[in-house]
Scaffold this active site. Structure first.
Site, PDB file in Angstrom:
ATOM      1  CG  HIS A   1      -0.889  -8.554  -3.002  1.00 55.63           C
ATOM      2  ND1 HIS A   1      -2.028  -9.887  -1.913  1.00 55.63           N
ATOM      3  CD2 HIS A   1       0.226  -8.054  -1.312  1.00 55.63           C
ATOM      4  CE1 HIS A   1      -1.570 -10.526  -1.604  1.00 55.63           C
ATOM      5  NE2 HIS A   1       0.005  -9.454  -0.692  1.00 55.63           N
TER       6      HIS A   1
ATOM      7  CB  CYS B   1       0.624 -12.832   1.724  1.00 55.76           C
ATOM      8  SG  CYS B   1       1.572 -10.967   2.523  1.00 55.76           S
TER       9      CYS B   1
END
Lengths: 370, 370
Positions: free
Chosen positions: B325, B83
């Site tokens: 996200h 991430c």
């Protein structure tokens, strides 16, 4: 600013069912540290080259995985460029060094491929092609198209393709890390199973596990091989977008960049590790790199011009064909192997040529004795 | 050498079933070029940030995929750090610029996640953890462990966690690219489905598709936001190897590096985009970044100290929680969003905080008006 190679290590390449991805990474990292006579804490940053641990075993985040081998958890970056991940991992490390962000860094390339079936691995490898415009293509099929285009222009390459495989298997006999230590004959190559016409089983590099690491520094050190220059070029990912199917334009551009940066002439090069994922790829490479005129790479190979005693030694490690091709490790292994040869005094100037996909990414490095 | 941000673009984030990975990449790249008023040929190199297109749709080799959008096929590198791929993609581009290899480069981050089921995506996301020592863990479970450790030390965080979600959903109302434009109440968060105790559905960032691009240059330009400094630190990939479960040590190290490089004081920062993949992560972040004392981030949030008019505005974009996200895009979006705010004159100094895994990789950038 000079970049020197002060440590190298390559694991055995092969079907290593008793070793995990992490085992391979640790073996290469520890080996390079020992070879460089460095403590882990002396590594300021780590670069990890890998194609598809995410697909093979759902292990993304390899930068963090490798960083935690070190007690001080150095900053780490993972680079992926399909089969050129290793070469581009080294380029990325060079950028950080040339930017003076770090003085001493480690690059490790790895792939653990043998835990899945050949068809699963073939599918994952195909992810290096354009999955929209080349959907369903396998890499043997794509390189077969390149071989067919080449044969349409220059005639049958059968005996030349076989000569590449025979030579690289012979070279691998002296490389203890190589996957294959087995001489083969041209007849065996020509009679091996047809995979994608004209490519046969023994024209193809194998599925391999392995890792390789190098430690690079900009600190002043004597008698260590130096990276003199690199080139990095791209071409259309899908074959349909290419200007030629008998030349990999990314290779021709990358080698010109590298020679210019290295400030040496092509004729000074004595050895090259080139990206022979298939035998046709070695013929394309030695022409596109400018060692032989277009259409004459096969004959040169048959004539022994690319082995010891010839014009230039191509793939003394055995190449991808016989040393093995753990994808993310290959580009690092090329540099590690050549640095070791230079360190031994075997060669003064060497070239490494790493390709991603069917020629969409090409990375060329030139190394020299210091 | 100064690095300026001269172009930005972010696609709509959300479940974009009518857009492919390539559509998203093209939209962000084209948008950033238009925003910078540049021709494609003026981009000298491309950096692609992505976590898992290989796992989602077997498209590895994204560097070549994006390079072929440009008529001159610029050299391209893909960076992956789970991430934190976006933030680290920008760091990698900065290295190349600081090494003076290129003057103007484009960084694009992307993830296309909504084509698989939630359970398949949860599995792929879990690849950012240590698949040997944390096998079978999901990310909600790992962050729940962090939340439980935090609650064991500082008491129940329920109203604080809810306050983070409420604030970020409210912030997202003014961000046209945000996935959610829907106010929520603390009661709704507290009563949403329990996922991994104490984390509930509305404590979690969503599964998102999206891309974001920035164009960076070292050429002299006026009135453009500048990257003042970055920090990049690692910690143990698996939680068991951490020195603390109530502090992400990689964040604390990365912010100190970034402040030192940027040569500004923490108190000069007016705004931060932080990595709130779960609400507990925002509380950890604003403490670990040094904006609030340990144990007091939740109360500060409840008191309005992290919204407009408070001590420091946290996640004005809506954050991962409400802007969405798309993993590889997030770190780039943070920079793009903050650069746009600085360009508008809303803020003078801003911080971006991007985390990989449960805190194994942390990247902090500090931006400033020039």
């Amino acid at each position: 600013m000079k970049i020197k190679i002060i440590g190298t290590a390559t694991t055995k390449f092969g079907e290593l069912w008793d070793k995990s991805l992490e085992d391979l990474l640790r073996e290469a990292v520890d080996g390079a540290l020992r070879n460089a006579n460095l403590e882990p804490k002396q590594i300021e940053a780590v670069f990890v080259a890998n194609k598809a641990a995410g697909s093979y075993e759902n292990q993304h985040h390899l930068n963090a995985l490798v960083s935690q081998f070190f007690p001080h958890h150095p900053p780490a970056i993972r680079v992926e460029a399909a089969c050129a991940s290793g070469g581009l991992g080294i380029v990325t490390a060079e950028h950080a060094l040339l930017a003076d962000q770090y003085k001493t860094v480690l690059v490790v390339g790895v792939e653990k491929m043998s835990d899945l079936s050949a068809s699963e691995t073939t599918f994952i490898l195909a992810g290096a092609a354009d999955n929209t415009r080349e959907y369903g293509s396998t890499f043997p099929a794509l390189y077969a198209l390149l071989a067919q285009s080449y044969e349409a222009k220059f005639g049958s390459q059968r005996e030349y393709l076989s000569a590449v495989a025979v030579k690289n298997h012979r070279h691998a006999l002296t490389n203890p890390q190589a996957q294959f230590h087995k001489e083969i004959t041209a007849q065996q190559v020509a009679q091996s199973q047809l995979i994608a016409d004209p490519l046969r089983l023994l024209d193809c590099s194998p599925i391999s596990d392995g890792a390789s690491a190098v430690i690079l520094t900009t600190k002043q050190v004597s008698h260590k091989p130096q990276i003199l220059g690199y080139g990095h070029a791209q071409d259309s990912l899908d074959l349909a977008g290419r200007s030629s199917l008998t030349t990999l334009a990314a290779t021709t551009q990358a080698v010109e960049q590298a020679l210019k940066k290295a400030k040496i002439k092509r004729s000074q090069l004595q050895v090259a590790e080139v990206h022979d994922c298939f035998t046709i790829a070695e013929i394309l490479a030695i022409e596109d790199l400018g060692f032989f005129p277009k259409g004459q790479g096969g004959q040169a190979t048959l004539d022994g011009e690319t082995t010891i005693g010839g014009k230039i030694v191509i793939n003394p490690s055995g190449g991808l064909k016989a040393c093995g091709h753990p994808v993310g490790a290959t580009g690092v292994k090329q540099i590690a192997f050549l640095a070791e040869q230079i360190q031994k005094g075997t060669y003064q100037y060497a070239l490494a040529h790493n390709v991603g996909g069917s020629g969409a990414t090409a990375v060329v490095h030139i190394l020299g004795a210091s």
